[in-house]
Write an enzyme that holds these catalytic residues in place. Structure first.
Site, PDB file in Angstrom:
ATOM      1  N   ARG A 199       5.833 -13.052  10.186  1.00 32.12           N
ATOM      2  CA  ARG A 199       6.537 -11.675  10.193  1.00 32.12           C
ATOM      3  C   ARG A 199       7.571 -12.065  10.448  1.00 32.12           C
ATOM      4  O   ARG A 199       8.048 -12.540  11.548  1.00 32.12           O
ATOM      5  CB  ARG A 199       5.578 -10.588  10.530  1.00 32.12           C
ATOM      6  CG  ARG A 199       4.858 -10.342   9.726  1.00 32.12           C
ATOM      7  CD  ARG A 199       3.947  -9.136  10.515  1.00 32.12           C
ATOM      8  NE  ARG A 199       2.561  -8.505   9.949  1.00 32.12           N
ATOM      9  CZ  ARG A 199       2.253  -7.374   9.823  1.00 32.12           C
ATOM     10  NH1 ARG A 199       4.332  -6.948   8.971  1.00 32.12           N
ATOM     11  NH2 ARG A 199       1.366  -7.113   8.837  1.00 32.12           N
ATOM     12  N   LYS A 258       4.064   0.823  10.002  1.00 32.89           N
ATOM     13  CA  LYS A 258       3.446   1.769   9.291  1.00 32.89           C
ATOM     14  C   LYS A 258       3.061   3.050  10.017  1.00 32.89           C
ATOM     15  O   LYS A 258       3.051   4.025   9.713  1.00 32.89           O
ATOM     16  CB  LYS A 258       3.017   2.160   8.138  1.00 32.89           C
ATOM     17  CG  LYS A 258       4.102   1.403   7.347  1.00 32.89           C
ATOM     18  CD  LYS A 258       3.795   1.583   5.821  1.00 32.89           C
ATOM     19  CE  LYS A 258       2.933   0.412   4.655  1.00 32.89           C
ATOM     20  NZ  LYS A 258       2.421  -0.003   3.722  1.00 32.89           N
ATOM     21  N   GLU A 263       0.626  -1.418  -0.222  1.00 34.14           N
ATOM     22  CA  GLU A 263      -0.033   0.031   0.132  1.00 34.14           C
ATOM     23  C   GLU A 263       0.922   1.241  -0.119  1.00 34.14           C
ATOM     24  O   GLU A 263       2.001   1.201   0.829  1.00 34.14           O
ATOM     25  CB  GLU A 263      -0.359   0.031   1.116  1.00 34.14           C
ATOM     26  CG  GLU A 263      -1.873   1.219   1.429  1.00 34.14           C
ATOM     27  CD  GLU A 263      -3.032   1.162   2.071  1.00 34.14           C
ATOM     28  OE1 GLU A 263      -3.546   1.884   2.292  1.00 34.14           O
ATOM     29  OE2 GLU A 263      -3.085   0.128   3.395  1.00 34.14           O
TER      30      GLU A 263
END
Length: 560
Positions: free
Chosen positions: A263, A273, A37
């Protein structure tokens, strides 16, 4: 996870792909994608996914990896973030070729798929407000309950959805939801939202669309449109795989395979983020490319190399459970790379003047020093030597303790590649600080060795005062003093107040003059440094990448 060898790199993903190839699934194709994104800069956590997706594709003949901007949320997305994502991938050494895509390019097709689901009676327009939708959804232990608008007629849903697209309703007043099962033990399947209303302009489509698809809806359909074979996702999307499959099965269209992996995190770094954005917006760092940030732009500016980051990602690997790697291992990887590739030079960060009283005042000699002892082909450099030198302030003590082997009254040391010198005295300034050290030299020790075989216990680096270049050096440390700042919502409380020290009066040997921005060097005895983009010929600026001390290597030698 504590480092190298703790997980078999990508083995379980390779096994799944090998099985699909063996059975002829996807006609022998391997097409992956990385779908970020564009709402921030790519960081070290993203590097794992980038290396995985592009690496897996490169391992197979005809394989390819798409870069797709998942630009379905206009609130935070910007063109500069999309560019930063592209730059980060290229810096790591990968390229998507012609395969750059945007979810926003598919908005019309995604809208058409939503209409098909409404026509099948599998989606409906819901008037619940966001907080009501959350309340109706239930909990892990309590089932949800049906929306009062769940059984609207198909014709009414189609008309309302068309009016949503036409911009007739305000933000947050209506959504399009799937009609699945409000009692499902998987909360993801409790009539998830597929579209929401937003009047926020999109950085590519501007104000063309007042409605935007949710990630879960756009992601699987974008994968299908592009012919992705293996959709590699982090474990947070494992429960969402049921929805991924449901959407594609209900529409009866091409169906990629979603595979999840854990992750990866590194101690003393954030990977959220949202939290990284707060650091920038609140001024705790200069920008997304601040060398203390875990972003690829920050690591690059600090002096990390793409080879070191790729090597780190490969050696840490991916697994099926979340893991955290020690920062020391990342630093080990960059030291390993720079030790082999970075040329050497001498620099004095906290200068103290040294005068060799028996050295001719006007004389200047040139000493030959290696550019890189790990790479004989790098050759040598010439270093000027004169009567007045700069040495590190910490290399002299007025009253040295027993195990201090550097310079002190009456002590003899070696000046790297030059002569033995003995301290004959020193001077102090008005504040009582040592301001000058007086020495004598032994001309028989030229080149750094004594013909009579006597030894010294310390070798100091130095820079000729007459030839030194003055520079600013920025010493970076971890941004957070807490090893796991991501685990605490009060992460700002763990900011390291000593994460940056700026030294404005450093002295560098003249071979460093004109060093290009981004070039890497080892300052002997001090660490690895690179030229910052802020640097100019008149005002050179250097960043410390990492010190020479390798904590990871030390622990491995001790069996830790």
């Amino acid at each position: 996870m504590s480092g190298e060898g703790a997980a078999p790199p990508r083995d379980f993903i390779r096994a799944r792909i090998a099985e699909d190839l063996a059975t002829g699934r996807f006609d022998g194709r391997v097409v992956t994608r990385w779908p970020p994104e564009p709402n921030g800069y790519p960081h070290l956590g993203h590097a794992t996914a980038i290396c995985l997706n592009f690496g897996i594709a490169a391992e197979h003949d005809g394989g390819r990896c798409h870069l797709r901007m998942d630009d379905t949320n206009p609130l935070r997305e910007e063109e500069r973030f999309a560019k930063a994502l592209e730059d980060g991938i290229r810096w790591l050494g990968y390229d998507w070729g012609e395969h750059l895509y945007y979810a926003s390019d598919y908005f019309e097709r995604l809208y058409g798929f939503a209409v098909q689901l409404i026509e099948k009676g599998r989606a409906y327009v819901c008037d619940l407000l966001p907080e009501e939708t959350r309340e109706y959804r239930g909990t892990l232990t309590e089932p949800g309950k049906d929306s009062p608008w769940r059984n609207r007629p198909v014709a009414e849903n189609l008309a309302l959805f068309a009016r949503m697209r036409a911009g007739e309703f305000e933000t947050g007043t209506r959504t399009l939801r799937a009609k699945i099962d409000m009692t499902s033990p998987n909360i993801v399947l409790r009539d998830p939202v597929f579209y929401r209303i937003s009047r926020e302009p999109h950085y590519r489509t501007h104000s063309e669309w007042p409605i935007y698809p949710m990630y879960d809806f756009a992601h699987c359909l974008s994968d299908s449109i592009e012919g992705i074979t293996h959709s590699l996702c982090t474990l947070e999307f494992e429960n969402n795989r049921a929805l991924y499959d449901w959407i594609l099965d209900e529409l009866d269209i091409y169906h990629p395979q979603q595979i999840e992996f854990a992750r990866s995190a590194v101690t003393h770094m954030l990977t959220s983020k949202r939290k990284l954005r707060s650091l920038v917006e609140q001024g705790h760092v200069s920008d997304w490319d601040d060398p203390r940030m875990p972003t690829l732009a920050g690591l690059r500016r600090r002096g990390y190399t793409p080879a070191a980051v790729r090597n780190f990602c490969e050696r840490v690997g991916v697994s099926r459970r979340d893991a955290t790697t020690e920062l020391a291992f990342l630093e080990h990887c960059v030291r390993e790379d720079l030790n082999a590739s970075a040329p050497r030079a001498m620099a004095v960060l906290r200068p103290l003047r040294l005068v060799i009283e028996n050295y001719p005042e006007e004389q200047v000699e040139e000493f030959e020093a290696q550019r890189n002892p790990e790479d004989p082909a790098a050759g040598t450099r010439q270093v000027p030597f004169s009567r007045e030198l700069w040495i590190e302030r910490e290399d002299f003590m007025e009253d040295p303790p027993r195990k201090f082997y550097r310079l002190g009254p009456g002590r003899e040391v070696r000046l790297r590649a030059a002569y033995f010198v003995t301290c004959t005295g020193f001077e102090k300034d008005a504040n009582g600080e040592v301001s000058l050290v007086r020495c004598s030299y032994d001309p028989e020790t030229r080149g750094g060795d004594a013909p009579d075989g006597r030894k010294v216990k310390a070798t100091l680096h130095w820079v000729s005062a007459a030839h030194a270049q003055t520079a600013e050096v920025r010493l970076y440390d971890t941004l957070f003093s807490e090893p796991r700042p991501d685990d605490d919502e009060d992460y700002l409380a763990h900011l390291n107040p000593r994460s940056l020290e700026v030294l404005s009066d450093c002295r560098l040997e003249p071979s460093l003059a004109g060093a290009a921005a981004g070039s890497h060097w080892q300052f002997e005895r001090l660490g690895y440094f690179c030229v910052d983009p802020d640097s100019t010929p008149e005002r050179p600026v250097w960043n410390r990448t990492v010190t020479l001390r390798d904590e990871w290597a030390r622990l491995q030698k001790r069996g830790g």
